[in-house]
Design a protein around this motif. Sequence first.
Motif, short mmCIF file in Angstrom:
data_model
loop_
_atom_site.label_atom_id
_atom_site.label_comp_id
_atom_site.label_asym_id
_atom_site.label_seq_id
_atom_site.Cartn_x
_atom_site.Cartn_y
_atom_site.Cartn_z
N VAL A 49 0.85 -1.18 0.00
CA VAL A 49 0.00 0.00 0.00
C VAL A 49 0.89 1.23 0.00
CG1 VAL A 49 -1.75 1.25 1.32
CG2 VAL A 49 -1.78 -1.23 1.27
N LEU A 92 1.18 4.77 1.06
CA LEU A 92 0.60 5.79 1.92
C LEU A 92 1.29 7.11 1.64
CD1 LEU A 92 0.30 3.86 5.30
CD2 LEU A 92 -1.49 4.27 3.60
N THR A 114 -3.14 11.13 6.53
CA THR A 114 -2.56 10.03 5.78
C THR A 114 -3.58 9.55 4.75
OG1 THR A 114 -1.30 9.38 7.73
CG2 THR A 114 -1.45 7.76 5.95
N ASP A 168 -4.38 6.70 1.77
CA ASP A 168 -4.09 5.42 1.13
C ASP A 168 -4.44 5.60 -0.34
OD1 ASP A 168 -4.21 2.85 0.02
OD2 ASP A 168 -4.88 1.95 1.91
#
Length: 194
Positions: free
Chosen positions: A5, A7, A37, A39
Motif C-alpha cells: 500500500v 501511503l 494520511t 491510502d
Amino acid sequence: MGTSVELLNVIDVEATCWDGDPPPGQVNEIIEIGLTTVDLAAGERVGRNRVLVRPERSAVSPFCTELTGLTQAEVDTGVTFAEACRLLEVEHEAGVRPWASWGDYDRKQFARQCRDVRYPFGRRHWNAKLVFSQAHGLRKRPGMAQALKIAGLPLEGRHHRGEDDAWNIAALVLHLRARDAWPTTPTTPADAYR
C-alpha cells in the motif's frame, strides 16, 4: 494484505504571523502541523493528526489568532519544534513515506526551521496546488478553498487550521487520483532539498 500500500502524508502547517512585518526579533515559526494520511491504492483518507508546536522566537499575534483560531495559551501546551519533527519521523514515517502539501510554503518553512534540527521528510514531495492547476488547465494556481469549489468538494472544518486544511488537501489529492491526474513522479526535484 498481499499487496503493498502506498501511503501519502498530506501536510499543512500554520505559523506565527502578523498583520504586516513581524515585531523586532520575531520570525515566522510553525505552531501547528496538520497531517492526513492517504491510502492512494484504496482512495481514502486513513489518518488525521495534529501536532501543536510551541514557538521559541515569536508570539501568537491577535491577527494570527483571528486567522487560525490558535491562541498563545494553546500553543504553549505544544511540543518543541525538534520534538514535533521527531514525532513526524517516528509516528508517521515522514522520512520514508512520500508527502504532499498545497504549494511549496510548508516544505520551505520546514527547511528554514530545520537549521539546527534534522529535516523530518524524505525527498518525495508533491506540490498538490501545481498538480491541481495542471489537471484542471488553470493558468492561475488557486488557494485550497477555491480548489475545493472547482472540484465540487466541501470545505470541512475551519480554513487556516492545519488539521482541517490537511484533511481538505487530502480530499483534493483523492479527487486528482480519481481523475488519474496524480503523478507517480514527485513534482519537487530532489535538488530542491538542502
